[in-house]
Design an enzyme around this catalytic site. Structure first.
Site, PDB file in Angstrom:
ATOM      1  N   GLY A  35       0.928  -1.298   0.020  1.00 55.62           N
ATOM      2  CA  GLY A  35       0.320   0.112   0.024  1.00 55.62           C
ATOM      3  C   GLY A  35       0.839   1.156  -0.088  1.00 55.62           C
ATOM      4  CB  ALA A  36       0.019   4.945   0.070  1.00 57.33           C
ATOM      5  CE  LYS A  39       7.888  -1.849  -0.422  1.00 56.66           C
ATOM      6  NZ  LYS A  39       9.200  -2.036  -0.513  1.00 56.66           N
ATOM      7  CE  LYS A  53      -0.793  -1.952   8.090  1.00 51.64           C
ATOM      8  NZ  LYS A  53      -2.146  -1.367   7.861  1.00 51.64           N
ATOM      9  CG  ASP A 150      -9.918   3.530   3.727  1.00 50.49           C
ATOM     10  OD1 ASP A 150     -10.357   4.103   2.915  1.00 50.49           O
ATOM     11  OD2 ASP A 150      -8.500   3.162   3.705  1.00 50.49           O
TER      12      ASP A 150
END
Length: 352
Positions: A35-36, A39, A53, A150
């Protein structure tokens, strides 16, 4: 739970010692998502298969502080709530890097499941069943005073049998307060509630009132997507979709849907947040609709991607989540993973 009941403020999140993991017992394997801000890797912790993560610390002092705060908030939320439709939290550590360890879900993201099905639609019982999983998870979060902020198919993973959805990625989740305003840090434009869109252009750090009903709007867009297997606001960019929803009151069409589902959708994406139903009501409406459907017939499972080395670029703002699709590039053999006595530290420089 309606606005104004049961939501509270908490002190600055801290990492409870009981959730601290020993990084020396953490073995990092192949990358399964990116993702932004992080990882995600498949790995092992105490001989348990897990998702790991690893959060980017950031390049500037401001980024380091912001991402550290977001990491602590996510860990606090994951440790606080447990539900069968929320990814199971195993532990975290902050040094030498910020790491969140959760159960490993092998069914892939809901986004990839739907892409695999196209141009076919999901069978109605499957689509509504997934929506029910999401609703129950959100009912649990809201009962603990937590706003997800989100909700989107990238942040929903399937179990290995692809029959159950679990929510992941609480990096943007916040405790809802009655007296304080929240920053304009929000989720991905296309799924965001209109009351959040107007904060996009605010100066960094500016604050505005909103409540847990932002998740109800996002859920409606996800439900529409499940029922049609199409991208909402198709043909529009993320910003165009945001502008149309916020300032022109544009919504995806509910035409052609069963009356009960059309009513649910249109009530969930109402412009006035306080007129939207809560997730306890949504759960009951979905259960009632499921009871009207004919008995389920065998469903052919979606095919698995022939190439699993696929990482979808994150939309901004927002994050890609734990997308459980193996990355075959630089894949670590299982025997090497099992026998890697150096654990987290020995492979960290290679995989991050």
């Amino acid at each position: 739970m309606d606005s104004g009941s049961g939501f509270f403020s908490v002190d600055e999140p801290h990492l409870d010692p009981k959730w601290l993991i020993d990084p020396k017992l953490l073995f990092v394997g192949p990358r399964i998502g990116e993702g932004a801000h992080a990882k995600v890797y498949e790995g092992k912790y105490r001989n348990q298969n897990v998702a790991i993560k690893i959060v980017h610390k950031g390049d500037t002092p401001e980024e380091v502080a912001k991402r550290g705060s977001r990491f602590m908030r996510e860990v606090s939320m994951l440790a606080k709530v447990q539900h069968k439709n929320l990814v199971k939290f195993i532990g975290a550590c902050k040094e030498p890097v910020m790491v969140v360890v959760t159960e490993l879900l092998l069914g892939g993201s809901l986004r990839k499941y739907m892409l695999n099905m196209r141009p076919r639609s999901l069978e109605p019982r499957v689509a509504v069943g997934f929506a029910l999983d999401i609703s129950r998870a959100m009912e649990c979060l809201h009962s603990h005073g937590i706003i997800h902020r989100d909700l989107k198919p990238e942040n929903m993973l399937l179990t290995a049998d692809q029959k159950t959805v679990k929510l992941v990625d609480l990096g943007l989740a916040r405790e809802e307060t009655l007296t304080e305003m929240m920053t304009a840090e929000t989720g991905t434009y296309r799924w965001m509630a209109p009351e959040l869109y107007s904060t996009v252009t605010l100066r960094h750090g500016e604050k505005k009132h909103y409540n847990h009903k932002v998740d109800v709007y996002s859920f409606a867009i996800v439900l529409w997507e499940l029922l049609h297997n199409k991208l909402p606001f198709e043909g529009m960019s993320n910003l165009q979709a945001a502008y149309a929803a916020a300032f022109k009151n544009v919504r995806p069409s509910a035409d052609g849907l069963p009356e009960e589902l059309a009513l649910l959708l249109t009530s969930c994406w109402r412009e006035d947040p306080n007129s939207r139903p809560n997730f306890s009501q949504i759960v009951q409406m979905l259960l009632h609709y499921l009871s009207t459907l004919s008995p389920a017939e065998p469903v052919v499972p979606a095919r698995v991607f022939s190439s699993e080395n696929i990482v979808f670029p994150p939309e901004s703002p927002g994050t890609s989540s734990l997308m459980a699709v193996r990355d075959d590039v630089g894949n670590t053999p299982k025997s090497q993973l099992d026998n890697n006595s150096g654990g987290f530290f020995s492979c960290f420089n290679q995989c991050y």
